[in-house]
Every structure is written in structure tokens, then in C-alpha cells.
Design a protein around this motif. Structure first.
Motif, PDB file in Angstrom:
ATOM      1  N   ARG A   1       0.853  -1.188   0.000  1.00 57.13           N
ATOM      2  CA  ARG A   1       0.000   0.000   0.000  1.00 57.13           C
ATOM      3  C   ARG A   1       0.887   1.235   0.000  1.00 57.13           C
ATOM      4  O   ARG A   1       1.607   1.503   0.960  1.00 57.13           O
ATOM      5  CB  ARG A   1      -0.938   0.014   1.204  1.00 57.13           C
ATOM      6  CG  ARG A   1      -2.025   1.087   1.099  1.00 57.13           C
ATOM      7  CD  ARG A   1      -3.172   0.811   2.054  1.00 57.13           C
ATOM      8  NE  ARG A   1      -4.282   1.718   1.830  1.00 57.13           N
ATOM      9  CZ  ARG A   1      -5.227   1.555   0.911  1.00 57.13           C
ATOM     10  NH1 ARG A   1      -5.178   0.496   0.114  1.00 57.13           N
ATOM     11  NH2 ARG A   1      -6.215   2.417   0.771  1.00 57.13           N
TER      12      ARG A   1
ATOM     13  N   LEU B   1      -1.316   7.042  -9.589  1.00 65.18           N
ATOM     14  CA  LEU B   1      -1.562   7.802  -8.363  1.00 65.18           C
ATOM     15  C   LEU B   1      -2.117   9.192  -8.648  1.00 65.18           C
ATOM     16  O   LEU B   1      -2.450   9.921  -7.709  1.00 65.18           O
ATOM     17  CB  LEU B   1      -0.269   7.926  -7.550  1.00 65.18           C
ATOM     18  CG  LEU B   1       0.323   6.619  -7.001  1.00 65.18           C
ATOM     19  CD1 LEU B   1       1.628   6.892  -6.278  1.00 65.18           C
ATOM     20  CD2 LEU B   1      -0.668   5.932  -6.069  1.00 65.18           C
TER      21      LEU B   1
ATOM     22  N   GLU C   1       7.694   6.195   5.669  1.00 70.36           N
ATOM     23  CA  GLU C   1       7.674   7.228   4.635  1.00 70.36           C
ATOM     24  C   GLU C   1       9.037   7.277   3.943  1.00 70.36           C
ATOM     25  O   GLU C   1      10.075   7.347   4.609  1.00 70.36           O
ATOM     26  CB  GLU C   1       7.334   8.588   5.236  1.00 70.36           C
ATOM     27  CG  GLU C   1       5.887   8.693   5.697  1.00 70.36           C
ATOM     28  CD  GLU C   1       5.511  10.101   6.105  1.00 70.36           C
ATOM     29  OE1 GLU C   1       6.411  10.977   6.100  1.00 70.36           O
ATOM     30  OE2 GLU C   1       4.338  10.333   6.426  1.00 70.36           O
TER      31      GLU C   1
ATOM     32  N   GLN D   1       2.918   1.112   3.464  1.00 65.25           N
ATOM     33  CA  GLN D   1       2.377   0.374   4.593  1.00 65.25           C
ATOM     34  C   GLN D   1       2.671  -1.119   4.456  1.00 65.25           C
ATOM     35  O   GLN D   1       2.426  -1.719   3.409  1.00 65.25           O
ATOM     36  CB  GLN D   1       0.869   0.584   4.721  1.00 65.25           C
ATOM     37  CG  GLN D   1       0.257  -0.112   5.927  1.00 65.25           C
ATOM     38  CD  GLN D   1      -1.201   0.225   6.115  1.00 65.25           C
ATOM     39  OE1 GLN D   1      -1.717   1.165   5.519  1.00 65.25           O
ATOM     40  NE2 GLN D   1      -1.887  -0.531   6.956  1.00 65.25           N
TER      41      GLN D   1
ATOM     42  N   GLY E   1       0.766   5.294  -0.428  1.00 65.37           N
ATOM     43  CA  GLY E   1      -0.239   6.357  -0.371  1.00 65.37           C
ATOM     44  C   GLY E   1      -1.568   5.747   0.029  1.00 65.37           C
ATOM     45  O   GLY E   1      -1.685   5.068   1.046  1.00 65.37           O
ATOM     46  N   ASP E   2      -2.580   5.941  -0.806  1.00 67.38           N
ATOM     47  CA  ASP E   2      -3.916   5.407  -0.520  1.00 67.38           C
ATOM     48  C   ASP E   2      -4.284   4.238  -1.414  1.00 67.38           C
ATOM     49  O   ASP E   2      -5.459   3.873  -1.518  1.00 67.38           O
ATOM     50  CB  ASP E   2      -4.970   6.523  -0.699  1.00 67.38           C
ATOM     51  CG  ASP E   2      -4.784   7.649   0.305  1.00 67.38           C
ATOM     52  OD1 ASP E   2      -4.399   7.348   1.446  1.00 67.38           O
ATOM     53  OD2 ASP E   2      -5.013   8.817  -0.054  1.00 67.38           O
ATOM     54  N   TYR E   3      -3.291   3.633  -2.087  1.00 69.13           N
ATOM     55  CA  TYR E   3      -3.595   2.594  -3.069  1.00 69.13           C
ATOM     56  C   TYR E   3      -2.742   1.354  -2.841  1.00 69.13           C
ATOM     57  O   TYR E   3      -1.582   1.447  -2.422  1.00 69.13           O
ATOM     58  CB  TYR E   3      -3.357   3.117  -4.492  1.00 69.13           C
ATOM     59  CG  TYR E   3      -4.226   4.289  -4.866  1.00 69.13           C
ATOM     60  CD1 TYR E   3      -5.479   4.095  -5.429  1.00 69.13           C
ATOM     61  CD2 TYR E   3      -3.787   5.597  -4.640  1.00 69.13           C
ATOM     62  CE1 TYR E   3      -6.277   5.177  -5.775  1.00 69.13           C
ATOM     63  CE2 TYR E   3      -4.586   6.689  -4.976  1.00 69.13           C
ATOM     64  CZ  TYR E   3      -5.825   6.461  -5.543  1.00 69.13           C
ATOM     65  OH  TYR E   3      -6.623   7.526  -5.869  1.00 69.13           O
ATOM     66  N   ASP E   4      -3.334   0.172  -3.136  1.00 69.78           N
ATOM     67  CA  ASP E   4      -2.586  -1.077  -3.142  1.00 69.78           C
ATOM     68  C   ASP E   4      -1.889  -1.194  -4.494  1.00 69.78           C
ATOM     69  O   ASP E   4      -2.555  -1.253  -5.535  1.00 69.78           O
ATOM     70  CB  ASP E   4      -3.519  -2.267  -2.923  1.00 69.78           C
ATOM     71  CG  ASP E   4      -4.092  -2.294  -1.513  1.00 69.78           C
ATOM     72  OD1 ASP E   4      -3.411  -1.812  -0.593  1.00 69.78           O
ATOM     73  OD2 ASP E   4      -5.229  -2.772  -1.338  1.00 69.78           O
TER      74      ASP E   4
ATOM     75  N   LEU F   1       6.256   9.579   0.042  1.00 69.45           N
ATOM     76  CA  LEU F   1       4.992   8.858   0.194  1.00 69.45           C
ATOM     77  C   LEU F   1       5.149   7.766   1.250  1.00 69.45           C
ATOM     78  O   LEU F   1       6.232   7.214   1.426  1.00 69.45           O
ATOM     79  CB  LEU F   1       4.577   8.218  -1.135  1.00 69.45           C
ATOM     80  CG  LEU F   1       4.138   9.157  -2.265  1.00 69.45           C
ATOM     81  CD1 LEU F   1       3.951   8.365  -3.551  1.00 69.45           C
ATOM     82  CD2 LEU F   1       2.860   9.885  -1.891  1.00 69.45           C
TER      83      LEU F   1
ATOM     84  N   VAL G   1       4.066   1.721   9.023  1.00 69.39           N
ATOM     85  CA  VAL G   1       4.101   2.674   7.908  1.00 69.39           C
ATOM     86  C   VAL G   1       5.460   3.365   7.890  1.00 69.39           C
ATOM     87  O   VAL G   1       5.906   3.894   8.911  1.00 69.39           O
ATOM     88  CB  VAL G   1       2.980   3.723   8.029  1.00 69.39           C
ATOM     89  CG1 VAL G   1       3.075   4.730   6.884  1.00 69.39           C
ATOM     90  CG2 VAL G   1       1.611   3.053   8.026  1.00 69.39           C
TER      91      VAL G   1
END
Length: 277
Positions: A44, A72, A112, A105, A46-49, A102, A110
Motif C-alpha cells: 500500500r 496515483l 515514509e 504500509q 499512499g492510498d492505493y494497493d 509517500l 508505515v
């Protein structure tokens, strides 16, 4: 890939009590041995797999390729300048578009990192290297096709204890329609749910007339490719009845409509659900 040292350090994951990082012979199960494949994972970002992420312990930088950059929805204004030289696998200098920070995860952890965005072809969407691995406290093995991290395993006992504190409340004597409620707030929540029972959908027929602008299913196919025709297969009587019931249910709900093609394209596949239906 190699990069200069001007990157800011990745944000370190929280420390805790972690198990030993080891690989066992049974970890090879499911892999084809011997092989020389790279380790490619899904993470994962950012907000995407994101799929097709290559783990490269020889890389001193995290690299993002055009597929992921576009996926993205990033724009040039989202990137910060990056001037350090970046070398490709064949030793050639790669021109960078910029750098963006970014989160990645892994389980509950998490980290960065700074992704260097490059405009060049790659079969991968991104490469993660030593900065991410070391910050995460992970060990990657291309031989075992696995990534072992120091992320502590989930506390299954605590999760089971939470479930034990819930009571199953069946709606209208239908065992497939139920809520699991905490005992203390049971009566208050039951009254709330009874007042708002009409907002729950238990069946496709309960969700009539959904606007396609809100959600719409489509097949991710290339229109320029000629469809392949499968040999038709007749389902068993049991499966045929299940297929007919499900199709009629979706037709009543307006989720699908009947169309006619001059040739058969694909067979219906029936998959049994976890509860046995």
C-alpha cells in the motif's frame, strides 16, 4: 540502482518488541525451485494497493516508474527537484522528473520514503531498496520469494476477546441478516437500528436504481483485442439452478440487463461462499 546521498532519511517506523527474522525450508512451498526470479510484492503506497513492486537490496534509492506516477494521479507540481545522479542497471545515467515523499504500509507499520520519479520503461511500477528495508527492519529473500519484517504478529487472543463481548442479534428470524452488538449498548443500538432498518441492503434487490455516476462495474479489457471464444460447457443441474436464481435476482434489481451476442464468449463460473452457499 544507485543514487546520491542527498535524499532525506525515511521516517522510521515505531519501535517495539519484534520476533527474530528467519526463513525456513518450508517457506519455499509454492515456489518453483531452482529459479532466478526477482522478489516482486504488493504494498500500500499512499492510498492505493500497488502491484509489481520490486524489492532490490542493492538499490540505494526508491524509484517510481510512469505507470505508478500516472496511476496515483500525480502532477509535476507534486514533485520536488532532485539533482543527484541516478544510474540504471546497465550503467546509463537516468534523467529524473523529481522526488516525492509517500508512505509505504506493511501490516501495521508505515514507513515514509522519498520516491525518485523517472520517465523510463520498466516492467515494475516501483523499486524499493535499502532505505525502506532498513527503516522497516525487514529482510528480503528472492530465493524464498518472501519478505520477513519485524512487524509483530496480530494479537489474535485480543481480537477473539473483542468478539466474545459481542452478541449476535438476528433480524426478522432470518439467520443471514444479523448485527453483532456490544452487550452494554445493545438496547440503545437495537432501537437505533430498528428506526433506520430501511437504509441497510441485504440483497441486490434492496438497492434499486443506483446511479451509474455513483458506482458502475466494467470489465478492464482492451477494446482493440479480439475476444477469445471459450468452448461452451453445460453446468450441472445444481449449478444451473444457482446461476438462474442469481441472474434473475440481479435482473430484478436492475444491476444487469440481457444482451445477445452472435458468438459465445465465456462460461459462467460458480464459486461456493464461505458459509457454504
Amino acid at each position: 540502482m544507485a543514487a546520491g546521498e542527498s535524499q532525506s532519511k525515511p521516517k522510521r517506523a515505531k519501535k517495539g518488541c519484534h520476533p527474530a527474522l528467519t526463513f525456513f525450508e518450508e517457506d519455499k512451498d509454492g515456489t518453483t525451485q531452482p529459479h532466478d526470479d526477482a522478489l516482486v510484492i504488493t504494498r500500500r503506497i499512499g492510498d492505493y494497493d500497488v502491484k509489481r513492486v520490486m524489492v532490490d537490496g542493492g538499490s540505494a534509492a526508491e524509484v517510481m516508474y510512469p505507470d505508478l506516477y500516472k496511476g496515483l494521479g500525480l502532477k509535476p507540481k507534486d514533485l520536488s527537484p532532485y539533482s543527484s545522479p541516478l544510474m540504471s542497471f546497465d550503467g546509463k545515467l537516468v534523467i529524473q522528473e523529481g522526488v516525492i515523499r509517500l508512505p509505504i504500509q506493511t501490516g501495521s507499520e508505515v514507513v515514509e520514503v522519498d520516491f525518485i520519479v523517472v520517465n523510463t520503461y520498466s516492467p515494475y511500477t516501483a523499486i524499493v531498496g535499502r532505505p525502506w528495508l532498513h527503516t522497516l527492519g525487514g529482510v528480503a529473500s528472492s530465493l524464498y520469494q518472501k519478505l520477513t519484517t519485524s512487524v509483530a504478529p496480530a494479537d489474535t487472543a485480543a481480537e477473539e476477546a473483542k468478539l466474545e463481548g459481542l452478541e449476535k442479534v438476528v433480524i426478522n428470524n432470518d439467520q443471514e441478516r444479523f448485527f453483532q452488538l456490544p452487550l452494554r449498548e445493545k438496547e440503545e443500538l437495537l432501537e437505533f437500528l430498528r428506526r433506520n432498518l430501511d437504509v441497510f441492503t441485504w440483497d441486490p434487490c434492496d438497492a434499486l436504481g443506483i446511479d451509474p455516476s455513483f458506482i458502475c462495474h466494467h470489465l478492464n479489457v482492451n477494446p482493440s483485442v479480439t475476444p477469445k471464444k471459450q468452448p461452451p460447457r453445460r453446468p450441472s443441474k445444481e449449478y444451473a439452478a444457482v446461476i438462474k436464481e442469481e441472474v434473475n435476482k440481479l435482473k430484478r434489481a436492475g444491476a444487469i440487463k440481457e444482451v445477445f451476442y452472435p458468438e459465445w464468449l465465456a462460461n459462467t463460473v460458480v464459486v461456493k461462499k464461505k458459509r457454504g452457499k
